[in-house]
Design a protein around this motif. Sequence first.
Motif, PDB file in Angstrom:
ATOM      1  N   PRO A 152      16.049  27.260 -27.946  1.00 20.37           N
ATOM      2  CA  PRO A 152      16.198  25.867 -27.501  1.00 20.37           C
ATOM      3  C   PRO A 152      15.453  25.542 -26.212  1.00 20.37           C
ATOM      4  CG  PRO A 152      18.264  27.075 -27.332  1.00 20.37           C
ATOM      5  CD  PRO A 152      17.335  27.941 -28.067  1.00 20.37           C
ATOM      6  N   ASP A 153      15.243  26.543 -25.364  1.00 22.13           N
ATOM      7  CA  ASP A 153      14.597  26.236 -24.083  1.00 22.13           C
ATOM      8  C   ASP A 153      13.126  25.872 -24.241  1.00 22.13           C
ATOM      9  OD1 ASP A 153      16.864  26.628 -22.799  1.00 22.13           O
ATOM     10  OD2 ASP A 153      16.405  28.603 -21.993  1.00 22.13           O
ATOM     11  N   MET A 154      12.491  26.469 -25.237  1.00 20.99           N
ATOM     12  CA  MET A 154      11.046  26.320 -25.335  1.00 20.99           C
ATOM     13  C   MET A 154      10.630  25.706 -26.675  1.00 20.99           C
ATOM     14  SD  MET A 154       9.238  27.167 -22.735  1.00 20.99           S
ATOM     15  CE  MET A 154      10.233  26.772 -21.321  1.00 20.99           C
ATOM     16  N   ALA A 155      11.534  24.909 -27.276  1.00 20.19           N
ATOM     17  CA  ALA A 155      11.298  24.422 -28.633  1.00 20.19           C
ATOM     18  C   ALA A 155      10.004  23.622 -28.744  1.00 20.19           C
ATOM     19  CB  ALA A 155      12.470  23.569 -29.087  1.00 20.19           C
ATOM     20  N   SER A 156       9.798  22.684 -27.821  1.00 17.75           N
ATOM     21  CA  SER A 156       8.622  21.825 -27.937  1.00 17.75           C
ATOM     22  C   SER A 156       7.345  22.590 -27.661  1.00 17.75           C
ATOM     23  CB  SER A 156       8.734  20.660 -26.966  1.00 17.75           C
ATOM     24  OG  SER A 156       9.963  20.036 -27.137  1.00 17.75           O
ATOM     25  N   VAL A 157       7.440  23.597 -26.808  1.00 16.50           N
ATOM     26  CA  VAL A 157       6.230  24.358 -26.479  1.00 16.50           C
ATOM     27  C   VAL A 157       5.754  25.134 -27.701  1.00 16.50           C
ATOM     28  CG1 VAL A 157       5.268  26.110 -24.948  1.00 16.50           C
ATOM     29  CG2 VAL A 157       6.938  24.499 -24.079  1.00 16.50           C
ATOM     30  N   MET A 184      -0.064  25.325 -32.704  1.00 13.95           N
ATOM     31  CA  MET A 184      -1.313  24.591 -32.929  1.00 13.95           C
ATOM     32  C   MET A 184      -2.488  25.320 -32.288  1.00 13.95           C
ATOM     33  SD  MET A 184      -2.549  21.070 -31.275  1.00 13.95           S
ATOM     34  CE  MET A 184      -2.762  21.998 -29.782  1.00 13.95           C
ATOM     35  N   ALA A 185      -2.295  25.782 -31.044  1.00 12.77           N
ATOM     36  CA  ALA A 185      -3.368  26.496 -30.361  1.00 12.77           C
ATOM     37  C   ALA A 185      -3.770  27.731 -31.153  1.00 12.77           C
ATOM     38  CB  ALA A 185      -2.920  26.878 -28.948  1.00 12.77           C
ATOM     39  N   TYR A 234       3.222  23.402 -29.932  1.00  8.91           N
ATOM     40  CA  TYR A 234       1.860  23.325 -29.402  1.00  8.91           C
ATOM     41  C   TYR A 234       1.203  24.697 -29.349  1.00  8.91           C
ATOM     42  CZ  TYR A 234       3.401  18.688 -28.414  1.00  8.91           C
ATOM     43  OH  TYR A 234       3.892  17.434 -28.566  1.00  8.91           O
ATOM     44  N   ALA A 235       2.012  25.717 -29.068  1.00  9.53           N
ATOM     45  CA  ALA A 235       1.467  27.073 -29.055  1.00  9.53           C
ATOM     46  C   ALA A 235       0.981  27.434 -30.461  1.00  9.53           C
ATOM     47  CB  ALA A 235       2.525  28.053 -28.582  1.00  9.53           C
ATOM     48  N   VAL A 249      -0.652  16.486 -33.832  1.00  9.60           N
ATOM     49  CA  VAL A 249      -0.710  17.944 -33.969  1.00  9.60           C
ATOM     50  C   VAL A 249      -0.825  18.319 -35.444  1.00  9.60           C
ATOM     51  CG1 VAL A 249       0.614  20.058 -33.643  1.00  9.60           C
ATOM     52  CG2 VAL A 249       0.540  18.369 -31.838  1.00  9.60           C
TER      53      VAL A 249
END
Lengths: 326, 288
Positions: free
Chosen positions: B262-267, B273-274, B270-271, B230
């Motif tokens: 914390p629930d959506m940290a990894s997303v 990056m998009a 990538y968001a 990424v």
Amino acid sequence: MLKITKPVWVFLFFALGLTLAFPLFGEPFYIELLTNIMIIAIFAMSLDLLVGFTGLVSLGHAAFFGIGAYCLAIFFGQSDQFSLWAALPVCLTGAALAAVIIGLISIRTSGVYFIMLTLAFAQMFYYFFFESKHFNGDDGIFMLAKPEVKLGSLQLMDLGNEVTFYYFTLGIMVAVFLFLIMIIRAPFGQVITGICVNEQRVRSLGYATQRYKFVSFVIAGTLAGLAGFLEAAHSGFITPSYLSWHESGAILVVLILGGLGTLYGPIIGAVVLVLLEDFLPDLTDHWKVLLGGIIILIVLFLPNGVSSLSGKLFRRKIFTASKPQR
Amino acid sequence: MELSFYLIQLLNGIQFGFLLFLVASGLTLVFGIMDVINLAHGSFYMIGAYLAYWLTGIFGNLFLGILLAIPLAIAIGMAVEKLAIAYVYKKGHLHQVLLTYALILIFDEMQRFLWGNDSHSVDVPNLLSGSIPLTDIQVYPVYRLFISAVCIIIGIGMFYVIQKTKLGMRIRAGASNNEMVQALGINIERLFSIVFSLGVALAAFAGMIAVPVDSLYPGMGDNILIISLVVVVIGGIGSIKGAFVGAMIIGVSSIFGKTLLPDMASVIVYAMMAAILIWRPKGLFQAI
């Protein structure tokens, strides 16, 4: 250019006959194994449209497989009876929508960027399902029931029956195979095969190559969603690992094992990989080393896959020689 | 939540960004110069970490362990380049993806074979085990500052090598036009070998130096690989400057993501990056 020679057709019909007759004498374990193989074959064929015929190497194809599966689990997992006629369109639409979103962004790029973008988007969906408490995170979702196939009140098939599901999957696999042959032989297919060989020339002939690539991407994604739907309906259990990049890598391995741009190659590849994954763990606990070694050997010494072995026996290669490597 | 809390998060983010930069800069060089997709790059991070863990266990000193682990890691990298990757330079991306995917399977399984499925950790060396008080209750460990400092030194060294030396000139030339470099009589195979080993050394070193702050676990290479990809895509393939900026963006945003959402940290990563790629499909910077 898709060329399926006569000996291959004979072989395919022979194999189809065997597959049709198999439940008559096969043990339940092998019937289930063959169902798995056929699901993976559908998944790999969808990727073949993208990689083998359009020339777009995607390392995120498992996203569509997983989204197809998750659509089934999310919308129908909690109901104890639901119709196939409702479930299938929902899953296909879900996968197609994801393909449209990912496609719109990643089609603009090419080469390394395309590979990494598809990978990154697949990871995004993977983590989305992995971390969302709403969809049970990495514990996954259990399905309460299998889809019902009814016409009015008449039950056509009982998908809860393993043998019926076997024939159902076989029917879909043959349909997908014929559908892809139809697409590839159609003018649309001529254009995407042209793009695969030389995109510049196709563009200079006046085709909007981006749109063709995009449509191919969406079709491939939707068909992968179909495979995901079958997998979810078959196993009744869905986890985020369906979307992991290891799945995307494994399905590329299936494609290369079998042979790229042949359509029947992915079926052979699925047979080989599933049997390897079934057989190698009996030899050693660390069977992945062997699997990795086999993949390396195939990449180095049999880059056109197992199906090229038959090609070497029956036909001369016409188009592969002039095809630029990408 | 007060200011010092955010300061600590920011420092952690920057430190994570520096580590990412070490891994991603090797990856971006290999992409940009050799046009090779190396999915096994994360495995070298893992190999570095486990080598440091193993040698530190033997000699009882992290620095000595790292010092001995570096040549070992480079040797492994060179062997992999000579025995496997050199054969797929001309074969196209698909075969590179498959070959390096197979390498990951092998390395991950070897790791399980040698060190098992448990996660391990190494203590921070005594010399650097202190911490700096920020407020009455909050402190910042010295070792994390040490990581950042070492990464800065390596970054400056890399900048010097690439901008000011003859080798750097060749690397830059290789990034912009491979065939021309060959036509000028430079041994491209040797250049590739050097670049690949350099990339391996950087990734492995990042793994080694991170050992005291991160635990070692199976599959640790995969996580760092994907996030480095990424970084490379955001920064622009082949651009060291891009790798730095991308690493900082991703490092800081992923650390803040973990604390704030914390629930959506990894997303979030990538968001982000998009979003950057919608704005700039070829990344933020041009090659080198």
